[in-house]
Design an enzyme around this catalytic site. Structure first.
Site, PDB file in Angstrom:
ATOM      1  N   ALA A 175       2.925   1.732   3.151  1.00  0.00           N
ATOM      2  CA  ALA A 175       4.020   0.911   2.953  1.00  0.00           C
ATOM      3  C   ALA A 175       5.374   1.543   2.266  1.00  0.00           C
ATOM      4  O   ALA A 175       6.475   1.662   2.458  1.00  0.00           O
ATOM      5  CB  ALA A 175       3.738  -0.337   2.469  1.00  0.00           C
ATOM      6  N   HIS A 178       5.933   6.408  -2.373  1.00  0.00           N
ATOM      7  CA  HIS A 178       7.179   7.107  -2.868  1.00  0.00           C
ATOM      8  C   HIS A 178       7.019   8.355  -3.229  1.00  0.00           C
ATOM      9  O   HIS A 178       8.121   9.278  -2.734  1.00  0.00           O
ATOM     10  CB  HIS A 178       7.684   6.262  -3.892  1.00  0.00           C
ATOM     11  CG  HIS A 178       8.050   4.657  -3.906  1.00  0.00           C
ATOM     12  ND1 HIS A 178       7.787   3.859  -4.888  1.00  0.00           N
ATOM     13  CD2 HIS A 178       8.070   3.897  -2.713  1.00  0.00           C
ATOM     14  CE1 HIS A 178       8.214   2.569  -4.321  1.00  0.00           C
ATOM     15  NE2 HIS A 178       8.386   2.576  -3.200  1.00  0.00           N
ATOM     16  N   CYS A 186       0.870  -1.224   0.056  1.00  0.00           N
ATOM     17  CA  CYS A 186       0.150  -0.011   0.020  1.00  0.00           C
ATOM     18  C   CYS A 186       0.888   1.118   0.088  1.00  0.00           C
ATOM     19  O   CYS A 186       2.155   1.117   0.201  1.00  0.00           O
ATOM     20  CB  CYS A 186      -0.890  -0.050   1.282  1.00  0.00           C
ATOM     21  SG  CYS A 186      -0.196   0.213   2.678  1.00  0.00           S
ATOM     22  N   ARG A 197      11.923  -4.615   6.632  1.00  0.00           N
ATOM     23  CA  ARG A 197      12.673  -4.614   5.579  1.00  0.00           C
ATOM     24  C   ARG A 197      14.073  -4.454   5.975  1.00  0.00           C
ATOM     25  O   ARG A 197      14.423  -3.701   6.879  1.00  0.00           O
ATOM     26  CB  ARG A 197      12.422  -3.274   4.530  1.00  0.00           C
ATOM     27  CG  ARG A 197      13.135  -3.010   3.385  1.00  0.00           C
ATOM     28  CD  ARG A 197      12.223  -2.006   2.699  1.00  0.00           C
ATOM     29  NE  ARG A 197      12.782  -1.317   1.306  1.00  0.00           N
ATOM     30  CZ  ARG A 197      13.223  -0.111   1.606  1.00  0.00           C
ATOM     31  NH1 ARG A 197      13.655   0.394   2.657  1.00  0.00           N
ATOM     32  NH2 ARG A 197      13.890   0.235   0.325  1.00  0.00           N
TER      33      ARG A 197
HETATM   34 FE1  CFM Z   1      13.360   0.305  -5.524  1.00  0.00          FE
HETATM   35 FE2  CFM Z   1      12.613  -1.824  -5.539  1.00  0.00          FE
HETATM   36 FE3  CFM Z   1      11.366  -0.207  -3.985  1.00  0.00          FE
HETATM   37 FE4  CFM Z   1      13.752  -1.258  -3.407  1.00  0.00          FE
HETATM   38 FE5  CFM Z   1      12.890  -3.037  -2.034  1.00  0.00          FE
HETATM   39 FE6  CFM Z   1      11.982  -3.849  -4.235  1.00  0.00          FE
HETATM   40 FE7  CFM Z   1      10.649  -2.375  -2.610  1.00  0.00          FE
HETATM   41 MO1  CFM Z   1      11.273  -4.716  -1.938  1.00  0.00          MO
HETATM   42  S1  CFM Z   1      14.852  -1.080  -5.479  1.00  0.00           S
HETATM   43  S2  CFM Z   1      12.723   0.946  -3.510  1.00  0.00           S
HETATM   44  S3  CFM Z   1      14.813  -1.782  -1.841  1.00  0.00           S
HETATM   45  S4  CFM Z   1      11.264  -0.399  -6.278  1.00  0.00           S
HETATM   46  S5  CFM Z   1      13.191  -4.943  -2.768  1.00  0.00           S
HETATM   47  S6  CFM Z   1      12.431  -3.851  -6.429  1.00  0.00           S
HETATM   48  S7  CFM Z   1       9.834  -4.085  -3.733  1.00  0.00           S
HETATM   49  S8  CFM Z   1      11.240  -2.857  -0.602  1.00  0.00           S
HETATM   50  S9  CFM Z   1       9.383  -0.383  -3.123  1.00  0.00           S
END
Ligand code: CFM
Length: 535
Positions: free
Chosen positions: A54, A187, A51, A85
């Protein structure tokens, strides 16, 4: 015979088929078809997505060690507040300034029914007061979860109150879980507040001549430390990392860097873009996963700064790293060459790890993302053609102004052109699809049904994914390695990391456990047909 893609999708009813056909492609020639991405998952389908909260709290803000991050919501949401994480950090002291680490702690307002009915702002103020008296942080971040948005608590007003009351930095993040279609929205929200309230507020200038920020590196399993070590050996100063192992203390000064290195494009491209607009800082897309890609990334940095001494040092570091890992890499390659892999991760690793797999001679038959956007698949050139739907309009997109005091131009247009001729393109990401082999499957928002079906048909030697689908794969006789957590191994970045990765994969493939599993597809014939040339 039907293509692999059709064999899987044809099993759907027409309504689901209509939706999913946009999201699953077969790579043809050099062309990249348009892929459906960053749209809603069909309700009821077993998606792997997370989500908005997260993405904001767990991913982008989570690694910032010296900020107390209070999760404002019921306690269940605080699953993402602690240790889910593997971002690592050290409480370090620099120039007499201590950066504490609160990563081991979990801060939540633990909202109850009464708070939902009568409002939770009072409880949030109490939590801040408590955090101040126990930890005395210089920064507090407040992250909202779904109920907070639904009842309308004004976390930003509380943040202003805390700044006034305690003379600290306090920032609210309205990252309610229901916003957007995945963690990608979170993000963006985190990036917006970083540029609004933190980046550019510090006054500590870097000491060295060549300065960079590393963007989109979250220090999973110590990757960020490995990259920083490499850059330091080359004589490059890392001003700040976004956000693995980093601190509020350092992010404040990130506007002093001369170049931004973007590792994970999906999670941080907004900061890269806004820092370019506001401070004139160029960015280059790097990939420190894989020997070849590490080498190219380091050389691109050398070309950007254009200094002969720096370029020489970079070559020395590359040569040294390659020599020290050569024997092990050769051995691993001899054992892994010819294997096939499928990758399904969040929004950037399915691309990055294809480079490392190539180093070992492993080819990729399927790669996909949970929440990437079209530009992560097809390249940034498609951005103007991306349709904004109601869900993405819901996420604030901010415009920044040129900062007259700190704006700088490191390279002029002609120098940028010369750099392009050397293969270093600034402020651009080519996406995952272009480099993939013809016939490979590219999939967006893969669900459990499709995972099982693709594994059954493609039978890759390894499936790189996450905890939610790892055991489904392994029970069907296919090794699965987690690319989110590295199954608690790592670091996988850099030259040394490549060796650790290769060893983990070889160890997994060689385990005697496989002899004890009777994979379902090994019990049924894989070829069908009849003699006599008839179908
Ligand atoms: Fe970038 Fe990722 Fe992500 Fe990531 Fe991660 Fe990920 Fe993630 Mo899991 S590199 S920040 S450190 S998009 S492994 S492939 S899914 S936490 S949101």
């Amino acid at each position: 015979m039907n293509s692999v893609r059709d064999q899987v999708l044809d099993q759907y009813n027409s309504r689901v088929y209509k939706n999913r056909k946009e999201h699953v492609l077969t790579k043809v020639d050099d062309k990249t078809e348009e892929i459906g991405a960053n749209t809603r998952t069909i309700p009821g389908i077993m998606s792997q997505r997370g989500c908005c909260y997260a993405g904001c709290k767990g991913v982008v803000l989570g690694p910032i060690k010296d900020a107390v991050i209070i999760v404002h919501g019921p306690i269940g949401c605080s699953y993402y507040a602690w240790g889910t994480r593997r971002h690592k950090a050290e409480a370090d002291e620099r120039d007499g300034e201590q950066a504490k680490s609160y990563l081991e702690y979990c801060f939540s307002t633990d909202m109850q029914e009464a708070d939902i009915v009568f409002g939770g702002e009072k409880k949030l103020r109490q939590a801040i007061t408590e955090a101040m008296s126990i930890f005395d942080p210089t920064a507090i971040f407040i992250c909202s979860t779904c109920p907070v948005g639904l009842i309308g608590d004004d976390i930003h007003a509380v943040a202003r109150w805390a700044e006034e009351e305690y003379k600290i930095k306090c920032i609210g993040f309205s990252c309610e879980g229901y916003k957007g279609v995945s963690q990608s929205a979170g993000h963006h929200i985190a990036n917006n507040q970083l540029i609004r309230y933190i980046i550019g507020t510090g006054d500590k200038k870097p000491k060295k001549q060549f300065t960079v920020n590393i963007l989109g590196e979250y220090n999973i399993g110590g990757d960020g430390w490995e990259v920083e070590k490499l850059l330091k050996r080359c004589g490059i100063e890392v001003v700040s990392v976004f956000t693995g192992g980093s601190s509020y203390r350092d992010i404040k000064n990130s506007h002093f860097a001369d170049l931004n290195l973007v590792q994970c494009h999906r999670s941080i491209n907004y900061v890269a873009d806004m820092m370019y607009d506001k401070y004139g800082i160029d960015w280059i897309k790097v990939n420190f996963i894989g020997v070849e890609s590490c080498t190219t990334s380091l050389r691109s940095i050398g070309e950007y700064f254009g200094d002969e001494g720096l370029k020489r040092r970079i070559e020395e570091v590359i040569a040294d790293e390659i020599v020290s890992t050569y024997d092990e890499m050769q051995f691993l390659k001899s054992r892994l060459k010819g294997k096939t892999a499928a990758l399904y991760v969040g929004g950037s690793r399915s691309h990055h790890y294809q480079a490392l797999l190539k180093d070992f001679g492993i080819s990729t038959v399927l790669a996909g993302y949970e929440f990437a956007h079209r530009d992560d698949y097809e390249g940034r050139e498609v951005i103007p053609t991306i349709k904004t739907d109601a869900d993405s309009k819901n996420i604030e997109s901010i415009q920044v102004e040129k900062d007259e005091k700190f704006y700088k131009v490191y390279l002029n247009d002609q120098q940028k052109e010369e750099l392009k001729e050397k293969g270093v393109v600034l402020n651009y990401y080519e996406g995952m699809a272009k480099g993939m082999d013809e016939g490979a499957i590219i999939c967006d928002d893969l669900n459990h049904f499709e995972t099982e079906e693709f594994l059954r048909i493609l039978k890759p030697d390894i499936f790189f994914s996450g905890i939610k689908d790892k055991f489904v794969a392994q029970k069907s006789g296919i090794l699965s390695r987690q690319l989110h957590s590295y199954d608690y191994s790592g670091p996988y970045a850099g030259f040394q990391g490549a060796v650790i990765f290769g060893k983990d994969v070889l160890m997994g493939l060689s385990t005697p456990a496989w002899a004890l599993i009777r994979a379902p597809w090994k019990q049924i014939p894989s070829l069908s047909g009849s003699l006599g040339g008839e179908e």
